[in-house]
Design an enzyme around this catalytic site. Structure first.
Site, short mmCIF file in Angstrom:
data_model
loop_
_atom_site.label_atom_id
_atom_site.label_comp_id
_atom_site.label_asym_id
_atom_site.label_seq_id
_atom_site.Cartn_x
_atom_site.Cartn_y
_atom_site.Cartn_z
N TYR A 1 46.62 47.08 41.93
CA TYR A 1 46.33 46.45 43.21
C TYR A 1 46.54 47.49 44.30
O TYR A 1 47.45 48.32 44.20
CB TYR A 1 47.28 45.26 43.40
N MET B 1 43.57 39.05 52.45
CA MET B 1 44.64 38.41 53.22
C MET B 1 45.74 39.42 53.57
O MET B 1 46.35 39.36 54.65
CB MET B 1 45.21 37.25 52.39
P1 NDP Z 1 42.88 30.94 39.97
O1 NDP Z 1 43.60 31.51 38.80
O2 NDP Z 1 43.27 29.62 40.52
O3 NDP Z 1 41.32 30.83 39.61
C1 NDP Z 1 40.62 31.84 38.96
C2 NDP Z 1 39.15 31.45 38.98
O4 NDP Z 1 38.36 32.51 38.47
C3 NDP Z 1 38.82 30.21 38.16
O5 NDP Z 1 37.91 29.43 38.90
C4 NDP Z 1 38.12 30.81 36.94
O6 NDP Z 1 37.16 29.95 36.40
C5 NDP Z 1 37.42 31.98 37.59
N1 NDP Z 1 37.05 33.00 36.61
C6 NDP Z 1 37.89 33.75 35.87
N2 NDP Z 1 37.18 34.63 35.13
C7 NDP Z 1 35.87 34.38 35.41
C8 NDP Z 1 34.65 34.96 34.97
N3 NDP Z 1 34.64 35.94 34.07
N4 NDP Z 1 33.50 34.45 35.44
C9 NDP Z 1 33.49 33.44 36.34
N5 NDP Z 1 34.62 32.88 36.82
C10 NDP Z 1 35.79 33.35 36.36
O7 NDP Z 1 42.92 32.08 41.08
P2 NDP Z 1 43.12 32.05 42.64
O8 NDP Z 1 42.36 30.98 43.27
O9 NDP Z 1 44.55 32.17 42.94
O10 NDP Z 1 42.41 33.44 42.99
C11 NDP Z 1 41.02 33.59 42.73
C12 NDP Z 1 40.61 35.02 43.07
O11 NDP Z 1 40.76 35.22 44.45
C13 NDP Z 1 41.45 36.08 42.37
O12 NDP Z 1 40.61 37.17 42.06
C14 NDP Z 1 42.43 36.48 43.45
O13 NDP Z 1 42.93 37.77 43.27
C15 NDP Z 1 41.52 36.37 44.67
N6 NDP Z 1 42.24 36.19 45.90
C16 NDP Z 1 41.96 37.06 46.88
C17 NDP Z 1 42.55 36.96 48.10
C18 NDP Z 1 42.16 37.92 49.16
O14 NDP Z 1 42.83 37.96 50.19
N7 NDP Z 1 41.11 38.69 48.96
C19 NDP Z 1 43.58 35.96 48.38
C20 NDP Z 1 43.75 34.99 47.29
C21 NDP Z 1 43.11 35.14 46.08
P3 NDP Z 1 37.43 29.15 35.01
O15 NDP Z 1 38.18 27.92 35.38
O16 NDP Z 1 36.08 28.90 34.51
O17 NDP Z 1 38.24 30.06 34.14
#
Ligand code: NDP
Length: 369
Positions: free
Chosen positions: A86, A303
């Site tokens: 990260y 964020m």
């Molecule tokens: P969660 O663990 O709650 O959700 C992860 C999501 O990713 C699920 O919907 C999952 O779908 C999906 N996913 C995982 N692998 C794949 C794939 N190969 N193809 C399609 N969908 C996939 O995570 P968060 O909501 O906490 O975070 C989501 C993302 O946002 C992360 O990458 C996190 O790092 C990022 N994030 C970024 C922030 C920023 O400031 N830029 C702040 C907060 C989060 P499924 O249910 O089908 O597995």
């Protein structure tokens, strides 16, 4: 890092936590040790590098407060941070954890704006929350209203704030406008759905297909989704062509890869895609036609950066107040979650690491158990 620098950093960590390197890593609560912390000395696989370590109590310095942490949620970024993948890399050794909710139990002599018993959340990045207690600069901590639920507060500063900022800061949206997003069932995605509903926006939510897809669609519609489409359904949908919904002004991209290209296709001319995650671990490919013929804007949001620049701003306070009120009044619900005791932290780490996904719950570490 040179040995002397690493020694200095270690001394700093000792100052924060009262960490005693010679103490056993087993959890005996003997002697001066009355706390536990998940500490890492190297970047690597989280289950290997994290060590549950005894820490001794230490008085806060003049500008510090001591926080007893209650709950802390585990986010994908915590895992990437531990892996050293990260962009924000704490100096090592470090206490893991970026968010959580706690209670003020001691106050340094110069600190005026906190009282014993205040409920607090972090207001700076990577302050190290996976610990039973710690001393923090008072301006790195934010006081929250007591009625806000402990679970909601434990996941306040990352996902709800990300959803909030992405809906507020990129495109001027008015009631009736459409927002499209992938990762619709992610924690962030579920907060986007609920905020869209509260602000009278339509949300079109793309999710991966699965055996229990009907159940998932039902859940997301219950919390406010206008439409839920699988990736295959997105390719053939006539939702926008048929004018059932206006074409989206804003797309939120949590996934990247081909999925994001399909989402991008549906944006209206001059629309904006904001990328905030790359869960597919694939690059984001933007078709030239989206830029040439539709003048689509491709933006990003982090964020961590926002917090660095706005951590002590009025906007930040307003956002916390607004989200807090929505949670308090139950208009906003936390995404599904599972609480594990600190001693079972590996369950949380392993599930947050599961790249196959479809776990469907946010893991929270209980630092009091
Ligand atoms: P969660 O663990 O709650 O959700 C992860 C999501 O990713 C699920 O919907 C999952 O779908 C999906 N996913 C995982 N692998 C794949 C794939 N190969 N193809 C399609 N969908 C996939 O995570 P968060 O909501 O906490 O975070 C989501 C993302 O946002 C992360 O990458 C996190 O790092 C990022 N994030 C970024 C922030 C920023 O400031 N830029 C702040 C907060 C989060 P499924 O249910 O089908 O597995």
């Amino acid at each position: 890092m040179s040995r002397s620098l690493s020694k200095l950093v270690f001394e700093n960590l000792k100052t924060t936590l009262g960490y005693n390197k010679n103490q056993s890593r087993s959890i005996s609560r003997s002697g001066a040790c009355n706390g536990r912390a998940l500490i890492y000395n190297n970047y690597g696989e989280p289950a290997e590098v994290l060590k549950l370590t005894e820490v001794a109590d230490k008085k806060p310095e003049a500008n510090q407060i001591t926080v007893k942490w209650l709950l802390s949620s585990v986010n994908p970024a915590d895992i990437n941070t531990l892996q050293g993948k990260y962009p924000s890399r704490p100096s090592l050794p470090a206490v893991a954890g970026n968010e959580g909710v706690g209670e003020v139990i001691e106050i340094g002599g110069n600190v005026k704006n906190f009282e014993i018993g205040d409920r607090v959340v972090p207001n700076a990045n990577n302050i190290g929350t996976w610990t039973t207690r710690g001393n923090y600069e008072a301006n790195h901590i934010f006081k929250i209203p007591k009625p806000l639920g402990t679970v909601e507060a434990s996941m306040l500063i990352v996902n709800p704030c990300t959803a909030y900022r992405m809906l507020k800061d990129f495109v001027k949206l008015t009631p009736g406008d459409t927002v499209i997003q992938n990762g619709g069932n992610s924690a962030v995605g579920q907060l986007v759905i609920q905020l869209c509903k509260i602000w009278e926006l339509k949300s079109v939510n793309v999710v991966r297909d699965r055996n229990d897809i009907d159940e998932l669609k039902k859940h997301l519609k219950t919390i406010g989704a206008t439409e839920v489409l699988t990736e295959a359904e997105l390719r053939t949908t006539d939702l926008f062509k048929s004018k059932k919904l206006p074409a989206p002004k804003l797309a939120l991209n949590c996934v990247c890869g081909q999925n994001a290209v399909e989402v991008l296709r549906h944006l209206q001319a001059e629309g904006t895609m904001v990328t905030y995650g790359a869960m597919s671990r694939e690059p984001l490919t933007v078709p030239a036609s989206a830029l040439i013929f539709k003048n689509i804007s491709i933006r990003g949001f982090w964020m961590t950066n926002w917090k660095k620049t706005h951590g002590n701003s009025e906007e930040n306070t307003k956002m916390f107040e607004e989200i807090g009120k929505l949670f308090e009044t139950k208009k906003l619900q936390p995404p599904p979650y599972k609480i594990v005791p600190l001693s079972k932290y590996k369950d949380a780490i392993i599930n947050a690491l599961n790249t196959d996904g479809k776990v469907g719950v946010k893991y929270i570490i209980d630092l009091t158990a």
